[in-house]
Design a protein around this motif. Sequence first.
Motif, PDB file in Angstrom:
ATOM      1  N   ILE A  16     -41.741  73.790  66.317  1.00 50.18           N
ATOM      2  CA  ILE A  16     -40.806  74.900  66.497  1.00 50.18           C
ATOM      3  C   ILE A  16     -39.822  74.958  65.333  1.00 50.18           C
ATOM      4  CG2 ILE A  16     -38.943  75.784  67.957  1.00 50.18           C
ATOM      5  CD1 ILE A  16     -40.471  74.628  70.356  1.00 50.18           C
ATOM      6  N   ALA A  17     -39.354  73.793  64.877  1.00 55.06           N
ATOM      7  CA  ALA A  17     -38.416  73.751  63.755  1.00 55.06           C
ATOM      8  C   ALA A  17     -39.077  74.237  62.461  1.00 55.06           C
ATOM      9  CB  ALA A  17     -37.872  72.342  63.572  1.00 55.06           C
ATOM     10  N   ALA A  18     -40.336  73.871  62.245  1.00 56.45           N
ATOM     11  CA  ALA A  18     -41.042  74.337  61.045  1.00 56.45           C
ATOM     12  C   ALA A  18     -41.188  75.854  61.068  1.00 56.45           C
ATOM     13  CB  ALA A  18     -42.404  73.663  60.951  1.00 56.45           C
ATOM     14  N   SER A  19     -41.506  76.404  62.224  1.00 58.80           N
ATOM     15  CA  SER A  19     -41.602  77.851  62.352  1.00 58.80           C
ATOM     16  C   SER A  19     -40.235  78.512  62.159  1.00 58.80           C
ATOM     17  CB  SER A  19     -42.184  78.212  63.716  1.00 58.80           C
ATOM     18  OG  SER A  19     -42.255  79.586  63.888  1.00 58.80           O
ATOM     19  N   GLY A  20     -39.190  77.875  62.655  1.00 56.40           N
ATOM     20  CA  GLY A  20     -37.840  78.402  62.477  1.00 56.40           C
ATOM     21  C   GLY A  20     -37.390  78.390  61.032  1.00 56.40           C
ATOM     22  N   VAL A  21     -37.723  77.320  60.315  1.00 59.17           N
ATOM     23  CA  VAL A  21     -37.379  77.248  58.893  1.00 59.17           C
ATOM     24  C   VAL A  21     -38.122  78.334  58.115  1.00 59.17           C
ATOM     25  CG1 VAL A  21     -37.629  75.820  56.820  1.00 59.17           C
ATOM     26  CG2 VAL A  21     -36.699  74.831  58.907  1.00 59.17           C
ATOM     27  N   ALA A  22     -39.382  78.561  58.450  1.00 60.09           N
ATOM     28  CA  ALA A  22     -40.154  79.617  57.783  1.00 60.09           C
ATOM     29  C   ALA A  22     -39.560  80.991  58.071  1.00 60.09           C
ATOM     30  CB  ALA A  22     -41.614  79.563  58.233  1.00 60.09           C
ATOM     31  N   ALA A  23     -39.084  81.205  59.280  1.00 55.87           N
ATOM     32  CA  ALA A  23     -38.488  82.500  59.628  1.00 55.87           C
ATOM     33  C   ALA A  23     -37.141  82.699  58.946  1.00 55.87           C
ATOM     34  CB  ALA A  23     -38.340  82.619  61.143  1.00 55.87           C
TER      35      ALA A  23
END
Length: 100
Positions: A16-23
């Motif tokens: 979830i954090a990796a997806s959040g950083v990408a967003a």
Amino acid sequence: MKLYLAVPVVLLALLIAASGVAAVSRGWVIPVNRRPVCHPRLYGWGQLVVAFALCWQMVFLLVPGDPDTRQWGTLTGSALLLTGLIVMMASHRTGRDSAG
């Protein structure tokens, strides 16, 4: 230790954090959520708060020996989780039609 519970939750929080950083950094949202998300950076901040809340809850589930500390820590983590979900919901489109 409850590693059977902590390991999957921490791995999920990392995803979830990796997806959040990408967003947040690129404005990229996973393909399933691209259509309903109107503000990808706000959505990413919500994902980062959710990931932090999951890790916060795991820390307070595993580390403290005092039941009061554990209770208030997990309650705070739940409030953070709810805050992240509200931020993610705020980034979605309204129910209006795209033609209207």
